[in-house]
Design an enzyme around this catalytic site. Structure first.
Site, PDB file in Angstrom:
ATOM      1  N   ASP A 198     -25.900  16.785 -49.942  1.00 43.66           N
ATOM      2  CA  ASP A 198     -26.288  18.339 -50.157  1.00 43.66           C
ATOM      3  C   ASP A 198     -24.946  19.358 -50.232  1.00 43.66           C
ATOM      4  OD1 ASP A 198     -28.786  17.257 -49.954  1.00 43.66           O
ATOM      5  OD2 ASP A 198     -29.568  18.766 -48.797  1.00 43.66           O
ATOM      6  N   LYS A 203     -34.322  15.826 -53.654  1.00 42.38           N
ATOM      7  CA  LYS A 203     -35.381  15.983 -52.830  1.00 42.38           C
ATOM      8  C   LYS A 203     -35.753  17.353 -52.579  1.00 42.38           C
ATOM      9  CE  LYS A 203     -31.791  16.041 -49.421  1.00 42.38           C
ATOM     10  NZ  LYS A 203     -31.920  17.390 -48.811  1.00 42.38           N
ATOM     11  N   CYS A 208     -30.293  17.950 -42.958  1.00 46.02           N
ATOM     12  CA  CYS A 208     -30.310  16.894 -43.708  1.00 46.02           C
ATOM     13  C   CYS A 208     -29.679  15.780 -43.403  1.00 46.02           C
ATOM     14  CB  CYS A 208     -30.318  17.266 -45.310  1.00 46.02           C
ATOM     15  SG  CYS A 208     -31.343  18.629 -45.876  1.00 46.02           S
TER      16      CYS A 208
END
Ligand SMILES: [Zn+2]
Length: 180
Positions: free
Chosen positions: A8, A86, A127
């Site tokens: 990310d 995701k 995450c």
């Protein structure tokens, strides 16, 4: 075979973004410097629909096909071999890269003969943590590169606590200065 997982590193999680991780951009040169050491380089992206229950908990961020969802411009993203998307559903937090819906991360890594996963990116306390814990559960030898991650720290020390939790779960903590 070892793989680099970049979690990310997207504009909305960097300074100026809608859910910025303090100094999130500082992980970018470190991650770029690690790339030469890996044959397999993959990344995850938060990839949310415009309306999601996830946005009851967080300011809207990383909405599909918006600039905020793009990789940080300095990340050497051309070297990423596969992107895992995701949080793609409207009832889906998608904290872990293993929850990607476009390609299954575990199957992909196994198809490449990967047994060791080095986790980097944003954010340590969400995450990165969820992805590294899932990697351990799936029996990958898992390392988090501590100078290549940064924390949101909604509460002070969340990032440090996440690293302690990872260590207790059998995740190795290394730095980019270690022989990887
Ligand atoms: Zn999200």
């Amino acid at each position: 075979m070892k793989a680099l997982l970049i979690v990310d590193v997207q504009n909305d999680f960097c300074p100026g973004g809608t859910l910025a991780v303090p100094e999130g951009n500082k992980v970018v040169p470190v991650i770029n410097s690690l790339m030469d050491r890996f044959d397999v380089i993959v990344a995850s992206k938060d990839w949310h629909p415009p309306k999601s229950i996830h946005f009851d908990k967080w300011p809207p961020h990383c909405v599909q096909n918006t600039p905020g969802a793009e990789f940080h411009p300095k990340l050497q993203s051309a070297r990423i071999q596969q992107v895992f998307l995701k949080g793609t559903g409207n009832r889906d937090d998608g904290y872990s890269a293993f929850e990607a819906t476009n390609v299954d991360l575990e199957s992909y890594l196994k198809s490449k003969g990967v047994s060791e996963l080095y986790v980097t990116g944003l954010a340590t306390d969400y995450c990165v943590k969820a992805s590294a814990l899932d990697a351990r559960k799936r029996n990958f030898k898992t390392c988090v590169v501590t100078d290549a991650v940064a924390a949101v720290d909604v509460q002070p020390r969340d990032g440090e606590k996440a690293l302690e939790e990872l260590k207790a779960a059998g995740v190795a903590l290394v730095t980019s200065r270690d022989p990887i």
